[in-house]
Structures are given as C-alpha cells and as structure tokens.
Motif scaffolding. Sequence first.
Motif, PDB file in Angstrom:
ATOM      1  N   ARG A  38      34.832  53.583  31.825  1.00  0.00           N
ATOM      2  CA  ARG A  38      33.704  54.510  31.885  1.00  0.00           C
ATOM      3  C   ARG A  38      33.302  54.766  33.333  1.00  0.00           C
ATOM      4  O   ARG A  38      33.036  55.904  33.721  1.00  0.00           O
ATOM      5  CB  ARG A  38      32.533  53.911  31.097  1.00  0.00           C
ATOM      6  N   PRO A  67      27.873  47.056  35.099  1.00  0.00           N
ATOM      7  CA  PRO A  67      26.832  46.036  35.111  1.00  0.00           C
ATOM      8  C   PRO A  67      27.271  44.726  34.463  1.00  0.00           C
ATOM      9  O   PRO A  67      28.240  44.679  33.710  1.00  0.00           O
ATOM     10  CB  PRO A  67      25.704  46.678  34.310  1.00  0.00           C
ATOM     11  N   ARG A  87      17.997  48.162  13.367  1.00  0.00           N
ATOM     12  CA  ARG A  87      17.295  47.082  14.039  1.00  0.00           C
ATOM     13  C   ARG A  87      15.829  47.139  13.649  1.00  0.00           C
ATOM     14  O   ARG A  87      15.244  48.187  13.538  1.00  0.00           O
ATOM     15  CB  ARG A  87      17.419  47.264  15.545  1.00  0.00           C
ATOM     16  N   GLY A 125      27.311  46.409  29.387  1.00  0.00           N
ATOM     17  CA  GLY A 125      26.408  47.541  29.181  1.00  0.00           C
ATOM     18  C   GLY A 125      27.064  48.754  28.564  1.00  0.00           C
ATOM     19  O   GLY A 125      26.741  49.885  28.919  1.00  0.00           O
ATOM     20  N   PHE A 156      27.522  51.463  25.566  1.00  0.00           N
ATOM     21  CA  PHE A 156      26.602  51.989  24.567  1.00  0.00           C
ATOM     22  C   PHE A 156      27.173  51.638  23.198  1.00  0.00           C
ATOM     23  O   PHE A 156      28.121  52.266  22.729  1.00  0.00           O
ATOM     24  CB  PHE A 156      26.443  53.499  24.728  1.00  0.00           C
ATOM     25  N   ALA A 157      26.576  50.623  22.568  1.00  0.00           N
ATOM     26  CA  ALA A 157      27.181  50.039  21.365  1.00  0.00           C
ATOM     27  C   ALA A 157      27.261  51.017  20.208  1.00  0.00           C
ATOM     28  O   ALA A 157      28.165  50.940  19.391  1.00  0.00           O
ATOM     29  CB  ALA A 157      26.391  48.798  20.948  1.00  0.00           C
ATOM     30  N   ARG A 158      26.313  51.956  20.144  1.00  0.00           N
ATOM     31  CA  ARG A 158      26.313  52.878  18.998  1.00  0.00           C
ATOM     32  C   ARG A 158      27.081  54.160  19.278  1.00  0.00           C
ATOM     33  O   ARG A 158      27.196  55.018  18.409  1.00  0.00           O
ATOM     34  CB  ARG A 158      24.877  53.199  18.592  1.00  0.00           C
ATOM     35  N   LEU A 159      27.578  54.309  20.491  1.00  0.00           N
ATOM     36  CA  LEU A 159      28.412  55.462  20.805  1.00  0.00           C
ATOM     37  C   LEU A 159      29.873  55.066  20.629  1.00  0.00           C
ATOM     38  O   LEU A 159      30.232  53.905  20.780  1.00  0.00           O
ATOM     39  CB  LEU A 159      28.170  55.922  22.254  1.00  0.00           C
ATOM     40  N   MET A 205      30.397  59.772  28.765  1.00  0.00           N
ATOM     41  CA  MET A 205      29.153  59.507  29.495  1.00  0.00           C
ATOM     42  C   MET A 205      29.446  59.141  30.947  1.00  0.00           C
ATOM     43  O   MET A 205      28.663  59.449  31.839  1.00  0.00           O
ATOM     44  CB  MET A 205      28.370  58.375  28.825  1.00  0.00           C
ATOM     45  N   SER A 258      18.407  55.791  40.758  1.00  0.00           N
ATOM     46  CA  SER A 258      19.671  55.320  40.197  1.00  0.00           C
ATOM     47  C   SER A 258      20.587  56.461  39.732  1.00  0.00           C
ATOM     48  O   SER A 258      21.787  56.449  39.983  1.00  0.00           O
ATOM     49  CB  SER A 258      19.318  54.358  39.073  1.00  0.00           C
ATOM     50  N   HIS A 261      18.530  52.349  31.347  1.00  0.00           N
ATOM     51  CA  HIS A 261      18.992  51.950  32.685  1.00  0.00           C
ATOM     52  C   HIS A 261      20.469  52.228  32.870  1.00  0.00           C
ATOM     53  O   HIS A 261      20.901  52.716  33.925  1.00  0.00           O
ATOM     54  CB  HIS A 261      18.711  50.466  32.917  1.00  0.00           C
ATOM     55  N   ILE A 262      21.249  51.903  31.838  1.00  0.00           N
ATOM     56  CA  ILE A 262      22.689  52.143  31.931  1.00  0.00           C
ATOM     57  C   ILE A 262      22.962  53.650  31.929  1.00  0.00           C
ATOM     58  O   ILE A 262      23.812  54.142  32.681  1.00  0.00           O
ATOM     59  CB  ILE A 262      23.439  51.459  30.764  1.00  0.00           C
ATOM     60  N   ALA A 288      18.660  56.602  24.529  1.00  0.00           N
ATOM     61  CA  ALA A 288      17.931  55.875  23.487  1.00  0.00           C
ATOM     62  C   ALA A 288      18.425  54.440  23.421  1.00  0.00           C
ATOM     63  O   ALA A 288      17.662  53.520  23.169  1.00  0.00           O
ATOM     64  CB  ALA A 288      18.124  56.563  22.130  1.00  0.00           C
ATOM     65  N   GLU A 289      19.713  54.254  23.679  1.00  0.00           N
ATOM     66  CA  GLU A 289      20.255  52.908  23.582  1.00  0.00           C
ATOM     67  C   GLU A 289      19.923  52.064  24.808  1.00  0.00           C
ATOM     68  O   GLU A 289      19.533  50.911  24.690  1.00  0.00           O
ATOM     69  CB  GLU A 289      21.758  52.974  23.385  1.00  0.00           C
ATOM     70  N   ASN A 290      20.100  52.625  25.973  1.00  0.00           N
ATOM     71  CA  ASN A 290      19.785  51.872  27.186  1.00  0.00           C
ATOM     72  C   ASN A 290      19.532  52.830  28.350  1.00  0.00           C
ATOM     73  O   ASN A 290      20.467  53.382  28.939  1.00  0.00           O
ATOM     74  CB  ASN A 290      20.921  50.918  27.537  1.00  0.00           C
ATOM     75  N   ARG A 312      21.433  60.143  23.096  1.00  0.00           N
ATOM     76  CA  ARG A 312      21.685  58.925  22.333  1.00  0.00           C
ATOM     77  C   ARG A 312      21.950  57.742  23.255  1.00  0.00           C
ATOM     78  O   ARG A 312      21.533  56.612  22.972  1.00  0.00           O
ATOM     79  CB  ARG A 312      22.859  59.143  21.373  1.00  0.00           C
ATOM     80  N   ALA A 313      22.640  58.002  24.357  1.00  0.00           N
ATOM     81  CA  ALA A 313      22.896  56.923  25.317  1.00  0.00           C
ATOM     82  C   ALA A 313      21.586  56.419  25.910  1.00  0.00           C
ATOM     83  O   ALA A 313      21.361  55.213  26.041  1.00  0.00           O
ATOM     84  CB  ALA A 313      23.833  57.415  26.419  1.00  0.00           C
ATOM     85  N   MET A 368      18.690  50.236  40.650  1.00  0.00           N
ATOM     86  CA  MET A 368      18.129  49.982  39.326  1.00  0.00           C
ATOM     87  C   MET A 368      16.841  49.190  39.418  1.00  0.00           C
ATOM     88  O   MET A 368      16.051  49.162  38.457  1.00  0.00           O
ATOM     89  CB  MET A 368      19.130  49.207  38.463  1.00  0.00           C
TER      90      MET A 368
END
Lengths: 237, 346
Positions: free
Chosen positions: A150, A85, B341, A89, A91-94, A102, A73, B201-202, B197-199, B194-195, A54
């Motif tokens: 995950r 991580p 946000r 980490g 995905f808060a909106r998923l 994912m 990565s 790196h992750i 878009a959120e992050n 969507r993932a 990363m």
Amino acid sequence: MAQALLEVLNLHVHYGGIAAVKGISLAVEQGEMVCMIGANGAGKTSALKALARMIPSRGEIRYGNQRIDALQSHELIAKGLALVPEGRGVFARLTVAENLLMGAYHRHDANGIAADLERVYDLLPRLLERRTQVAGTLSGGEQQMLAIGRALMGRPKLLLLDEPSMGLAPLMVQKVFEVVRRIAAEGVTILLVEQNARLALEVCSRGYVMESGSITLADSSAALLADSRVRTAYLGE
Amino acid sequence: MSPLDAGTVSSGFERFPTMDILLQQIINGLTTGSVYAVVALGYTMVYGVIQLINFAHGEVVMIGAMVAFSVITSLAGSGLPPLAIVLAGVMAAVPACMLMGYLLERVAYRPLRHAPRLAPLITAIGMSIILQHLALLVWGRNPLAFPQIIDNQVFGIGGAAISSVQIAIILMSLAMMAGLSWFVYRTRFGIAIRATAENVHIAGLMGVNANRVIAATFVIGAGLGAVAGVMYGSYYGIAHYTMGFSLGLKAFSAAVLGGIGNIAGAMLGGILLGLVEALGTGYVGEFTDLCHWPVAHGWLSERCADGGNFVLFGSNYQDVFAFLMLILVLVFRPSGLLGERVSERA
Ligand SMILES: Nc1ncnc2c1ncn2[C@@H]1O[C@H](COP(=O)(O)OP(=O)(O)O)[C@@H](O)[C@H]1O
Ligand SMILES: [Mg+2]
C-alpha cells in the motif's frame, strides 16, 4: 557528504508531561537504507510518528529542501514520504485491492496507478490471490505485505518502516525483509525501525541506537554489530 | 389524515385482520420505512466517521421539507407542470440542507473534535433546538400544507391500495440508496470515507484530508435528508417545525437497529422499522381490543355487543413501536443487526 533527503534536528515528543523523544537529531541520505534500533519504549515509534506528522513535536524536520514540521500528515505522501505504521494499520474492512488503491489516493494518473498495482502484485503475489478478500482476514505476514504494498502504491521516495517484523514467524520475517531489500534496491530511501537489531543491521548500511528517548550511538552497521554495548544490549550476547 | 390509518379496521372477532390489510400495511410500512432508511443514512455515515450522534439531523430534514413546501406553495399557481414544481422544491431544499449540514459540522462540531465526548453530544442537542426555533421564526407555528397540485392516483393490488406518491417515494428512496452504495463502495472518495471511518490517522497517511471526508459525510447526509424530508412531508401532506424530532428519533432508532455506522444496516433498519411500525399500528387495535379477549363480561360484554369494541391501544400508539424496537435492540443486540463491533464509547 551528499544532500540529505531527511534531516532531523533536536526533535522532541511529549505525551502530556512525559517526554518520549528527547531532542534527537539524525539524517538519511538519498538512496540510503538506515535503521534505528532500540528496546521497547525507547521512543522509536514516537519519532517516526512525529516525522510523519501524526503527532505534534518540537524541533526541525527537513525533507528534501523543505521544512515539513508545520505540515499536516495528509500532505506528506504527495511529497513522497510514506510511513508503514507499527502494527501494519491495514484497513481491516476494506478489501486488499481497496487497501492498495488507498495507497494511491493522492495520485490522479490512472495509468500509472494501474501499472504500479501490477508491480505490487508482481512483488507480492499473495496479495493478487487475495485481492477481493477483506484485509482483516489476512494473516499477520500478509497484512504486513499489504501495508508495504500500500505504501509503495504512493510511489514513495522515503519509506519509514516501523517494526515490520513485529509478531511474525521467523520465515515470514525473512520474506518481509527480502521485500524491503528489493524495494531499497529499486532506489527507495528507507528508514527502518526495528527491535530485531541483528536483522536490521544486516540489511542496513548505517544505524542509530535509541535509548529512553535519546540517540546514544550512531555508526555504520558493521561497527554497531561489533560494538560490545550493542552486542550485550541488543544482540543477546 | 395519516395514510397509515387506512388499514386500521376496528372489527369484531370474526373480522380478524385479513390478507389485504396485511398487504396494505406492508405497502405503508415500505413507504415510511424507505424514508426512515434515507434519513438513517445521515446518522450512520456521520457516526461511522466521527462517532458523533448528530441529533440535529432530524431538524435538517425538517428544514428540507419546509424549504421545499415554501417553494412549492409559491409556485403552485404559476401554471408550471406539477412535477416541475415539486422538482423545484427539491432542488431548493437539497442545496439549502447541504449548506446547513456543512455549517453544522464546521461551526458546531469541528471545534469540539477533540473535546470530551459529552461536549459534542450536548452541542448536537443544542443545535437541534436552535434549528427548530429558527424554523419556528421563519415559518411560524402553523403547519404548512402541501398544495393540492398532484393528482395522487391510487392503484389497487391484491385488495390493497398503493398511491402514486407511495410509488414515487419507494422508488426515489431505492434510487438514493443504490446511488449512495455505489458512491461509498465503488468510488475513490467513497473508499476514502470507509477508510477514514476505520482509522482516521492511517487514512491521513494515505493523503486523505479527514476534515474534507467528515464535512462530506455531513453534506451528503443532509442532501439525502432534504429529499427524505420532502417525501415525508408530501406523504402526510404537511410540514411542521417539530416534524424533525420524531422523524429523526425514528431514523436514529433505525440506524441503531441496523448497527450504527453501518450503511447497509441503516437501510435495512429503516425498512424494518417502517414495516414493524405499520404492522404494529395496523394490528395493535385488534389485539388489544378487550372484546376479542375472553374477559368480556359484565358491562364490557354490553359494550362489546353488536360489534362494539374496547381498544386499549389504538393506532395513535404508532410512535411507540420505534422506541420499543430501539430498547429491544439496545438490550439484546447493542451492535445492531449488521453491526460487527459494539461501540466502546457512549
Ligand atoms: N499515546 C501515548 N500516550 C502516552 N504515552 C505514550 C504514548 N505512546 C507512547 N507513549 C510512551 O512513550 C514512550 C515511547 O514509546 P514508543 O514511541 O512507542 O517507543 P518504541 O516504539 O520505541 O517502543 C513509552 O514510554 C510509551 O509508554
Ligand atoms: Mg514502537
């Protein structure tokens, strides 16, 4: 000595002019559970991020029989190397289910993915209850479980865990470590980074101690738990 | 020329806007609004993933219209059924725009991915100018007219009129929005978008190749934009190398209104903006006609006699509403209607 699954030689990480990891070397064998302890700012997260590609680094990283330090990565999970991580980490909106899917993004075996989803829900029943909820609404402990679940969805051979106990209530920490123990029992090799040194050394067979970018001690957990330097610096004695 | 003018009636006080005019403006607003929504999706998807305002998107939409018009014009005399001709135009425009969206990202933006934020922003403005002039070179400075191949039937509903082109535009837009929603919310790659878009790196840790996702958002946005360009052009009957500017700016306003980065927001923002614009344009003449105001005396009352009027702002102020709305949103709700946000970066 058995063939090392992960072997790191002289790894360096710099942020601008600041050296965060100063030439560490370590090895993790197939099936082992090894921890790396050290104070805040010692460079543990930087080291794990470098292993997961990363962030850029210098030095040699061997995984299996291959150099991975030139890979990107996103190429690692297909090889079985997963990082949970620091700070989870998720995905808060998923939704919880989408987060888990994912984790299996690189896989194309729909049946295997479905079976692993069952397995993860078995291991972490809270996730099943909350599968349609967006991950941002979960508690810290649930998010940690989700992050681990995950990573499991990717069928990792080597799991890098960065401070899974961070910010969790003691009871939740116990639960998370119980899950980690069960994952290790299923044969997944684990490199666990923790500030909670006692807990980490209790579950792992070996440990590395990291101090300001360097590994200063490496021994069996029993020896480290008995070491006076470890006891005063990390076990609060 | 603009169908928006259909409902704008200059009248005396006693002939104030009536229901049928209201309905007419709603129909017109839904038509343009659904085009704005489809174009806004292109801005919002790219922004959601890399926080870049791709100012060249309006030009991509314009080139979609130009390509389609060229194809349609050249096939107009071929004797093919009109629908097939239009379809051929769209089928040419979509891949052309997708390729352009891909190249834009690859050539102009990717090298600047880690540069200070001002660099890609200025590049985007530069690309917009370059594409406009490219279109000027290829198609010239005169507008292309949509050949009269389609018999645009008009249906009456409740005293208002809706044309078959309007129906087609609204249905096509809804279908594209539904298709995109399905893609983004239900497919593996959509979840990955969507993932990312959120992050980013992750998402990378999950095996998502960020470059591929970013390129995909450009390509999808451009493909949708191509269809939007054709629809917009056929609605007004012309395509012109400058049309991407105001259309793009309006669609961008719509994306901000809905909450930039938010896909549902872009759809909502587009439709709302279309409605506000149509209603505003429809009524601004009425409301700013001084003859309706109690101030009408002296020379003004002479002028107002016999149904005369003195309109301060006519329907030519159409374009003002989008920007008025943009300013209001930025002042009162910078995160937009559905945005969660407030963006921390310019
Ligand atoms: N992104 C960054 N930019 C600059 N310095 C950083 C960054 N991340 C970490 N550091 C610095 O690198 C050192 C090691 O940090 P880190 O790897 O997070 O340690 P640990 O995980 O052991 O707490 C610290 O001094 C930290 O301040
Ligand atoms: Mg850390």
